[in-house]
Design a protein around this motif. Structure first.
Motif, PDB file in Angstrom:
ATOM      1  N   ALA A 161       1.308  10.668  14.126  1.00  0.00           N
ATOM      2  CA  ALA A 161       2.733  10.825  13.814  1.00  0.00           C
ATOM      3  C   ALA A 161       3.317   9.567  13.188  1.00  0.00           C
ATOM      4  N   GLU A 162       2.588   8.462  13.275  1.00  0.00           N
ATOM      5  CA  GLU A 162       3.080   7.215  12.683  1.00  0.00           C
ATOM      6  C   GLU A 162       1.892   6.462  12.089  1.00  0.00           C
ATOM      7  N   PRO A 163       2.158   5.483  11.213  1.00  0.00           N
ATOM      8  CA  PRO A 163       1.051   4.777  10.561  1.00  0.00           C
ATOM      9  C   PRO A 163       0.174   4.058  11.579  1.00  0.00           C
ATOM     10  N   VAL A 164      -1.130   4.041  11.331  1.00  0.00           N
ATOM     11  CA  VAL A 164      -2.037   3.310  12.221  1.00  0.00           C
ATOM     12  C   VAL A 164      -2.088   1.841  11.800  1.00  0.00           C
ATOM     13  N   GLY A 165      -2.602   1.009  12.701  1.00  0.00           N
ATOM     14  CA  GLY A 165      -2.766  -0.421  12.394  1.00  0.00           C
ATOM     15  C   GLY A 165      -1.431  -1.127  12.299  1.00  0.00           C
ATOM     16  N   PRO A 198       0.806  -1.226   0.000  1.00  0.00           N
ATOM     17  CA  PRO A 198       0.000   0.000   0.000  1.00  0.00           C
ATOM     18  C   PRO A 198       0.840   1.277   0.000  1.00  0.00           C
ATOM     19  N   GLU A 199       2.155   1.121   0.166  1.00  0.00           N
ATOM     20  CA  GLU A 199       3.061   2.283   0.158  1.00  0.00           C
ATOM     21  C   GLU A 199       2.547   3.373   1.085  1.00  0.00           C
ATOM     22  N   GLU A 200       2.312   4.559   0.544  1.00  0.00           N
ATOM     23  CA  GLU A 200       1.970   5.701   1.385  1.00  0.00           C
ATOM     24  C   GLU A 200       0.491   5.775   1.758  1.00  0.00           C
ATOM     25  N   LYS A 201      -0.336   4.893   1.110  1.00  0.00           N
ATOM     26  CA  LYS A 201      -1.783   5.050   1.264  1.00  0.00           C
ATOM     27  C   LYS A 201      -2.248   4.921   2.711  1.00  0.00           C
ATOM     28  N   LEU A 202      -1.545   4.135   3.504  1.00  0.00           N
ATOM     29  CA  LEU A 202      -1.972   3.958   4.888  1.00  0.00           C
ATOM     30  C   LEU A 202      -1.277   4.912   5.842  1.00  0.00           C
ATOM     31  N   ARG A 203      -0.347   5.675   5.320  1.00  0.00           N
ATOM     32  CA  ARG A 203       0.399   6.575   6.209  1.00  0.00           C
ATOM     33  C   ARG A 203      -0.470   7.741   6.660  1.00  0.00           C
ATOM     34  N   HIS A 204      -1.334   8.215   5.757  1.00  0.00           N
ATOM     35  CA  HIS A 204      -2.091   9.427   6.073  1.00  0.00           C
ATOM     36  C   HIS A 204      -3.556   9.094   6.342  1.00  0.00           C
ATOM     37  N   ALA A 255       0.614  -1.945   9.583  1.00  0.00           N
ATOM     38  CA  ALA A 255       1.499  -1.088   8.789  1.00  0.00           C
ATOM     39  C   ALA A 255       2.973  -1.479   8.880  1.00  0.00           C
ATOM     40  N   PHE A 256       3.236  -2.765   8.938  1.00  0.00           N
ATOM     41  CA  PHE A 256       4.624  -3.213   9.117  1.00  0.00           C
ATOM     42  C   PHE A 256       5.525  -2.854   7.944  1.00  0.00           C
ATOM     43  N   TRP A 257       4.908  -2.772   6.721  1.00  0.00           N
ATOM     44  CA  TRP A 257       5.738  -2.452   5.555  1.00  0.00           C
ATOM     45  C   TRP A 257       6.306  -1.041   5.651  1.00  0.00           C
ATOM     46  N   GLU A 258       5.483  -0.101   6.162  1.00  0.00           N
ATOM     47  CA  GLU A 258       5.947   1.279   6.238  1.00  0.00           C
ATOM     48  C   GLU A 258       6.971   1.441   7.344  1.00  0.00           C
ATOM     49  N   ARG A 259       6.728   0.760   8.466  1.00  0.00           N
ATOM     50  CA  ARG A 259       7.696   0.881   9.562  1.00  0.00           C
ATOM     51  C   ARG A 259       9.030   0.279   9.141  1.00  0.00           C
ATOM     52  N   GLY A 260       8.967  -0.836   8.381  1.00  0.00           N
ATOM     53  CA  GLY A 260      10.195  -1.461   7.918  1.00  0.00           C
ATOM     54  C   GLY A 260      10.978  -0.512   7.028  1.00  0.00           C
ATOM     55  N   ALA A 261      10.269   0.267   6.195  1.00  0.00           N
ATOM     56  CA  ALA A 261      10.945   1.152   5.262  1.00  0.00           C
ATOM     57  C   ALA A 261      11.638   2.307   5.968  1.00  0.00           C
ATOM     58  N   GLU A 262      11.156   2.607   7.199  1.00  0.00           N
ATOM     59  CA  GLU A 262      11.742   3.750   7.917  1.00  0.00           C
ATOM     60  C   GLU A 262      13.117   3.403   8.496  1.00  0.00           C
ATOM     61  N   LYS A 263      13.325   2.101   8.693  1.00  0.00           N
ATOM     62  CA  LYS A 263      14.551   1.716   9.387  1.00  0.00           C
ATOM     63  C   LYS A 263      15.785   2.066   8.557  1.00  0.00           C
TER      64      LYS A 263
END
Ligand code: FES
Length: 353
Positions: free
Chosen positions: A339-343, A188-194, A345-353
């Motif tokens: 300030a961080e993705p809800v749910g 989902p890339e950025e779709k779940l971030r906002h 959202a492991f893919w987005e958190r992984g990308a932040e590392k």
């Protein structure tokens, strides 16, 4: 009723005055046997049999068309398109089409098989004695012979139309599952971030649809909120609320342990994402003495007095907190997005590392 009222032949075996057991001459519950076999119209009229055959073939053919429709829906319908379906409301168009086509495909295979069995396969009644569980070689031979006989009586060899359409329907159906695997991607890339939360967005009570004031949140209560402007009649309501759903509680400020939580709250009122960080169930159980919330799906427990920290369960990280304040009209408002993705959202958190 006394034994004197029961006909003699219906009395069970009993002891006589001399201690002997007397057995009635005839079995009171004699096997009445099978009723005479009644022929179906298809058994005596080849025209009716052909009509049944065509009906079965039609059902299998509809199943094949639905499977093709399922695959076509997967490719042709945009993933974020929604449609209005009475009486459900707005739902995702692709999910609706996939569910409908797969459901009809499965139903038609089942209905075709039932109609085939009821109208064309042999319906001669058979009575057999119950036998020991361990089958002897003769019994095994008989089972195999019965199986061959059943296959012959099913008319599978003779009814070519049914055979062809049935194999076609059964062969196509598993393709539906293959295409469903495609739903595992893309990310989902950025779709779940906002989410819809933004600076100045009012917190609206989910039940009353009214903007919330601090006085509406008593200590010990749990209130669910949504962003102002999001209505249930909106086409994308389900998608948006799945990300923006909020739970609000009030804690005595001195009981708030996390400093950032204190900064982001208003007079002990704290707002957290309602979406569990394990696999995204809505959290709903609040224990007011401890300020713990429990996810009903797999029992992850979060401490809302300590930054939404995970206390127990499979959730991997704390619940995201929403920074809130009060506007000049006295209503609770967001001071920005999470300030961080809800749910999960492991893919987005992984990308932040
Ligand atoms: S979704 Fe909440 S614990 Fe699994």
């Amino acid at each position: 009723m006394s034994n004197h009222d029961i006909p003699e032949e219906n009395l069970p075996e009993r002891s006589t005055a001399h201690g002997e057991v007397s057995v009635p001459d005839e079995n009171p519950f004699a096997d009445p046997g099978l009723p005479p076999h009644e022929h179906r119209i298809q058994d005596i009229d080849e025209g009716a049999a052909r009509r049944s055959e065509r009906t079965v073939a039609l059902l299998f053919t509809i199943s094949m068309l639905c499977t093709v429709g399922f695959i076509a829906s997967y490719f042709a319908i945009p993933r974020d398109k929604s449609i209005f379906v009475f009486p459900i409301g707005h739902i995702n168009a692709m999910n609706f089409a996939l569910g409908l086509t797969l459901g009809v495909a499965l139903f038609c295979i089942g209905a075709g098989a039932v109609h085939w069995a009821r109208t064309l396969m042999s319906d001669v009644e058979i009575a057999d004695e119950r036998h020991a569980i361990e089958a002897d070689p003769e019994t095994k031979q008989k089972v195999l012979a019965d199986f061959a006989q059943g296959a012959k009586e099913s008319a599978l060899g003779r009814r070519g139309l049914i055979r062809t359409t049935m194999f076609g329907a059964l062969a196509l159906l598993p393709l539906s599952g293959v295409f469903l695997l495609g739903g595992l991607g893309p990310k989902p890339e950025e779709k779940l971030r906002h989410t819809l939360w933004a600076k100045g967005k009012l917190l609206v009570n989910m039940n009353t649809d009214q903007p919330l004031r601090p006085a509406d949140i008593p200590v010990g209560s749990l209130t669910f909120a949504k962003p102002d402007g999001l209505e249930e009649s909106d086409e994308d309501f389900q998608q948006q609320i799945a990300k923006a759903a909020l739970m609000i509680i009030r804690i005595q400020p001195e009981n708030i342990k996390d400093k950032r939580e204190l900064d982001w709250s208003h007079d002990g009122i704290v707002a957290y994402s309602k979406i569990c960080t394990h696999v995204g169930c809505p959290i709903s159980l609040y224990e007011q003495q401890t300020h713990h919330v429990l996810c009903p799906c797999h029992q992850s427990t979060f401490d809302l007095s300590d930054g939404g920290r995970v206390l127990f369960g499979p959730a991997g990280h704390a619940l995201p907190q929403l920074h809130i304040g009060v506007n000049q009209d006295g209503f609770l408002e967001a001071r920005g997005d999470f300030a961080e993705p809800v749910g999960p959202a492991f893919w987005e958190r992984g990308a932040e590392k």
